[in-house]
Design an enzyme around this catalytic site. Structure first.
Site, PDB file in Angstrom:
ATOM      1  N   GLY A  13       0.787  -0.937   0.056  1.00 27.35           N
ATOM      2  CA  GLY A  13       0.226   0.623   0.319  1.00 27.35           C
ATOM      3  C   GLY A  13       0.842   1.044   0.162  1.00 27.35           C
ATOM      4  NE  ARG A  16      -3.274   6.674  -3.854  1.00 25.32           N
ATOM      5  CZ  ARG A  16      -2.902   5.759  -4.473  1.00 25.32           C
ATOM      6  NH1 ARG A  16      -3.141   4.401  -3.809  1.00 25.32           N
ATOM      7  NH2 ARG A  16      -2.578   5.062  -5.904  1.00 25.32           N
ATOM      8  CG  ASP A  62      -5.726  -8.931  -4.382  1.00 29.55           C
ATOM      9  OD1 ASP A  62      -5.577  -8.238  -3.271  1.00 29.55           O
ATOM     10  OD2 ASP A  62      -7.330  -9.088  -4.444  1.00 29.55           O
ATOM     11  CB  VAL A  63      -1.823  -7.816   0.145  1.00 28.75           C
ATOM     12  CG1 VAL A  63      -0.974  -6.910  -0.336  1.00 28.75           C
ATOM     13  CG2 VAL A  63      -3.215  -6.611   0.673  1.00 28.75           C
ATOM     14  CE1 TYR A 153      -8.475   0.375   8.513  1.00 26.47           C
ATOM     15  CE2 TYR A 153      -8.978   2.149  10.875  1.00 26.47           C
ATOM     16  CZ  TYR A 153      -8.646   1.882   9.710  1.00 26.47           C
ATOM     17  OH  TYR A 153      -6.842   2.244   9.819  1.00 26.47           O
ATOM     18  CB  ALA A 154     -12.818  -2.131  14.845  1.00 31.17           C
ATOM     19  CB  ALA A 156      -9.480  -5.921  10.407  1.00 31.93           C
ATOM     20  CE  LYS A 157      -5.999  -0.783   9.671  1.00 30.37           C
ATOM     21  NZ  LYS A 157      -4.625  -1.683   9.453  1.00 30.37           N
TER      22      LYS A 157
END
Length: 253
Positions: A13, A16, A62-63, A153-154, A156-157
């Protein structure tokens, strides 16, 4: 002499934002750098923009795809002559309240952040174990502690933090450290998109965030790059399995 002279670093990623800032930091400190991104053209352009004494390549991948990850890591090793540091930074957001969140939005975010970190680490560790040296730096987030509208997101993180601890246990005997950085608010395109979702201007969103932060400012990508570079360095060889919150004190309240 830079801390990463003679080292090969791969950052996902990295076309940027935080990823590019980290790639530039590693390059400036002597590393040869692989910029890995879903957008291969953007990855190549970012690699050309890096300044440092080492080589740089852009790699499209694509990871969340095992085959793509294996191909990308093989290319890094072949073209840059090895692999010593992996920074798992690739990410995406699909924010919404839980009752409105679609399965597709859940799957995409978890796949990129958590599965992608797993796949990249699994591919890299083969080389790390063989040479009995390696550094993995994963990107978590303060959202791992819970954040409205970011269930995917939470989750996953926080999963990244559990993966980090487990990989550190398994790979430590082979000279490999695995740590994570959990950024607070960082001024990037991704957080600018959050401002839009909330109906705020970018400037207003950043101002409000800075006012609620003990250091009185928002983070910038270079702040996270500095932390990642330290954890990837030999100076941090006795640190593993840790998550470093780089948030200006945002989580202290």
């Amino acid at each position: 002499m830079g801390r990463f002279e003679g080292r090969v670093v791969a950052v996902t990623g990295a076309a940027r934002g935080i990823g590019f800032a980290a790639a530039q930091r590693f390059a400036a400190e002597g590393a040869s750098v692989a910029v890995i991104d879903l957008d291969e053209d953007a990855a190549a352009e970012a690699a050309r923009a890096l300044t440092g004494p080492g080589d740089a390549i852009g790699v499209g991948a694509d990871v969340a795809s095992s085959a793509a990850v294996e191909t990308a890591v093989a290319r890094v090793v072949d073209e840059l002559g090895g692999l010593h540091v992996l920074m798992n930074n690739a990410g995406v957001t699909r924010d919404d309240l839980l009752f409105r969140m679609s399965e597709d939005d859940w799957d995409l975010v978890v796949d990129v952040h958590l599965k992608g970190t797993f796949l990249m680490t699994r591919a890299a560790q083969t080389h790390f174990v063989g040479q009995r040296y390696g550094r993995v730096v994963n990107l978590s987030s303060i959202s791992a502690l819970g954040n409205r509208g970011q269930a995917n997101y939470a989750a996953a993180k926080m999963g990244v933090q559990g993966l980090t601890r487990t990989a550190a246990i398994e790979l430590g005997p082979f000279g490999v450290t695995v740590n994570a950085v959990a950024p607070g608010f960082v001024a990037t395109d991704m957080t600018d998109a959050t401002a839009e979702r909330l109906g705020l201007s970018v400037e207003e969103f950043r101002r409000r965030t800075a006012e609620g932060n003990p250091v009185g400012r928002v983070g910038v990508p270079a702040d996270i790059a500095a932390a990642a570079a330290f954890l990837a360095s030999d100076e941090a060889s006795y640190i593993t399995g840790q998550t470093l919150y780089v948030d200006g004190g945002q989580t202290l309240g």
